[in-house]
Design an enzyme around this catalytic site. Structure first.
Site, short mmCIF file in Angstrom:
data_model
loop_
_atom_site.label_atom_id
_atom_site.label_comp_id
_atom_site.label_asym_id
_atom_site.label_seq_id
_atom_site.Cartn_x
_atom_site.Cartn_y
_atom_site.Cartn_z
N THR A 117 120.03 -44.08 27.93
CA THR A 117 120.74 -43.43 26.80
C THR A 117 119.48 -43.00 25.93
OG1 THR A 117 119.37 -46.09 25.87
CG2 THR A 117 121.80 -45.85 26.85
N PHE A 162 113.09 -55.87 30.92
CA PHE A 162 111.93 -56.17 31.05
C PHE A 162 110.74 -55.97 31.41
CE2 PHE A 162 114.17 -58.99 27.99
CZ PHE A 162 114.01 -58.99 26.56
N LYS A 216 116.18 -57.05 23.05
CA LYS A 216 115.16 -55.49 24.31
C LYS A 216 114.42 -55.10 22.62
CE LYS A 216 113.78 -52.68 26.58
NZ LYS A 216 112.84 -52.82 27.79
N GLY A 239 103.02 -43.80 24.81
CA GLY A 239 103.88 -43.07 24.81
C GLY A 239 105.27 -43.34 25.67
N CYS A 272 110.27 -45.40 27.31
CA CYS A 272 110.44 -47.01 25.70
C CYS A 272 110.46 -47.13 24.89
CB CYS A 272 110.45 -48.10 26.78
SG CYS A 272 111.29 -48.73 28.34
#
Length: 450
Positions: A86, A155, A210, A263, A266
């Site tokens: 995504t 996760f 999330k 960085g 996520c």
């Protein structure tokens, strides 16, 4: 159980391998023919400790296979996971075209009941769009097929993903009926032997969970980095502050280590996406939006300290970098602080000599061959002839160097410790000018107040 996973990126591959390892029959599908061919040959496209062995074992056992045949993949699994990327759109929101394309594909091929589970990190409300896409594709075929939609966010920490999956803190399941919940309880039962870690909730709450988790952790990092900037300016030692506030059980020691910024795939993306979601709903998420601003500023701190030491002129200087990946135990360089530092050094006319245990190939892929970049075989070689050494990624191999020997290899013994892993007074004894993140002069560090 029979499981299909669309997407063989980081999340899809780890999920597929771990579910196969717990006894399920898993098919991973991707449109990238070369990638599927490499996986079938046993070539793992990412570095993740333990992943290669698990993939090889389960391919050999017949529990895990890879394909580009979407129809075969949909026919295989009662549970259909969507684990595609995504990527951020131009406005920072998550681009759902790949997620919805998978939903369309599943709807075009399914002939029996399927539970379609979104594993990708997606904005709140995505499951409604997945459901609509599935229904549209099924209706276009003129057939009636039952399906459910669920959210099951991941996760996983890069560098510890196998342990995170096999020994989860929690398994978040978002459903809107008991049938879907029972399928997912059964799937994750092997990971709940000691006590039930599964948290069942509504789908939208699962989707938000999330983002909320990642933004909470990113906020802790940015807040600690901002405190380190204050410490530099008041001549305090942020490491002493960290130990004291971490002793408060309400705060704890996790994610309060000051450094040169975060960085990866996520935190940066998810912080931006949640801020954009809030903006689209007419709410200015001031704290969330500031997390990214602080992080972007923090990524410049290493360059600023080098520029300060050399009187503002880095032309012709050779700077050694230890660590290129955004964190240890991965080869991922997405939004890595090392990238920001190297690009700033090149713009200032400096040369870079660098070493990372796993990310050398990724560095070559991103930057190609450059006259001002030398990728070295080890840390000592990188430091040889350097005017300064910068610790960017805290790999274990960098934790206990021979500073006396290093000083002899370098043109000038200057160390910028981007992760505060060294004791300033000890480094100074070897003759180094030491710069940490928010370390006081009393600790043996030199500070910059710019």
């Amino acid at each position: 159980m029979r499981i299909t996973i669309f997407g063989t990126g980081y999340v899809g591959l780890v999920t597929g391998a771990c579910l196969a390892h717990s006894g399920n029959h898993v098919v991973c599908v991707d449109i990238d023919e070369d990638k599927i061919a490499r996986l079938t040959r046993g070539e793992i496209p990412i570095y993740e400790p333990g992943l290669e062995q698990i993939v090889h074992e389960n391919v050999a056992s017949g529990r895990l296979r890879f394909t580009t045949d979407a129809a075969d993949a949909v026919a295989h699994g009662t549970l259909q996971f969507i684990a595609v990327g995504t990527p951020p759109d131009e406005d920072g929101s998550a681009d759902l075209k790949y997620v919805l394309k998978v939903a369309q594909t599943i709807g075009e091929h399914m002939n029996d009941y399927r539970l379609v589970i979104t594993k990708s990190t997606v904005p709140v409300g995505t499951s409604d769009k997945v459901r609509a896409q599935l229904a549209s594709a099924v209706a276009a075929r003129g057939v009636e097929v039952e399906f459910d939609v669920a959210s099951n966010p991941e996760f996983l920490k890069e560098g510890a993903a196998i342990d995170d999956f096999m020994k989860p803190d929690r398994v978040v399941v978002g459903v809107d009926n008991e049938r879907a919940a029972e399928h997912l309880r059964a799937l994750y039962a092997p990971f709940n032997r000691q006590h039930d870690r599964t948290i069942v909730m509504d789908i939208r709450s699962a989707e938000l969970t999330k983002y909320a988790a990642n933004v909470m952790l990113a906020t802790k990092i940015s807040l600690m980095n901002e405190l380190s900037q204050v410490a530099d300016r008041v001549d305090a030692d942020i490491e002493q502050v960290r130990r004291a506030i971490g002793a408060d059980h309400r705060i704890g020691y996790h994610f309060i280590y000051p450094g040169c910024g975060f960085g990866g795939s996520c935190f940066p993306k998810d912080v931006r996406a949640l801020g954009q979601t809030a903006a689209e709903l007419g709410y200015e998420a001031e704290i969330i939006n500031s997390v990214e601003r602080v992080n972007n500023r923090q990524k410049s701190v290493l360059f600023d300290k080098l520029r300060y030491h050399f009187g503002g002129d880095l032309t012709g200087k050779t700077i050694a970098l230890w660590g290129l990946a955004f964190k240890p135990n991965t080869d991922d360089m997405r939004e890595a602080p090392a990238c920001t530092l190297m690009e700033s050094l090149w713009a200032a006319g400096a040369r870079v000599r660098a070493y990372d245990p796993e990310a050398m190939g990724e560095t070559r892929r991103i930057y190609g061959e450059r006259d001002d970049l030398t990728l070295c075989t080890d840390g000592e070689t990188a430091a040889t002839g350097a005017d300064a050494l910068v610790l960017v990624t805290e790999w274990h191999i960098f934790r206990t160097p021979d500073f006396d020997a290093l000083a002899g290899l370098m043109n000038t013994p200057v160390l910028v410790d981007g992760r505060n892993i060294y004791k300033p007074s000890y480094v100074a004894q070897a003759g180094f000018a030491y710069y940490g993140i928010g370390r006081s002069a009393a600790s043996g560090a030199r500070t910059t107040l710019g």
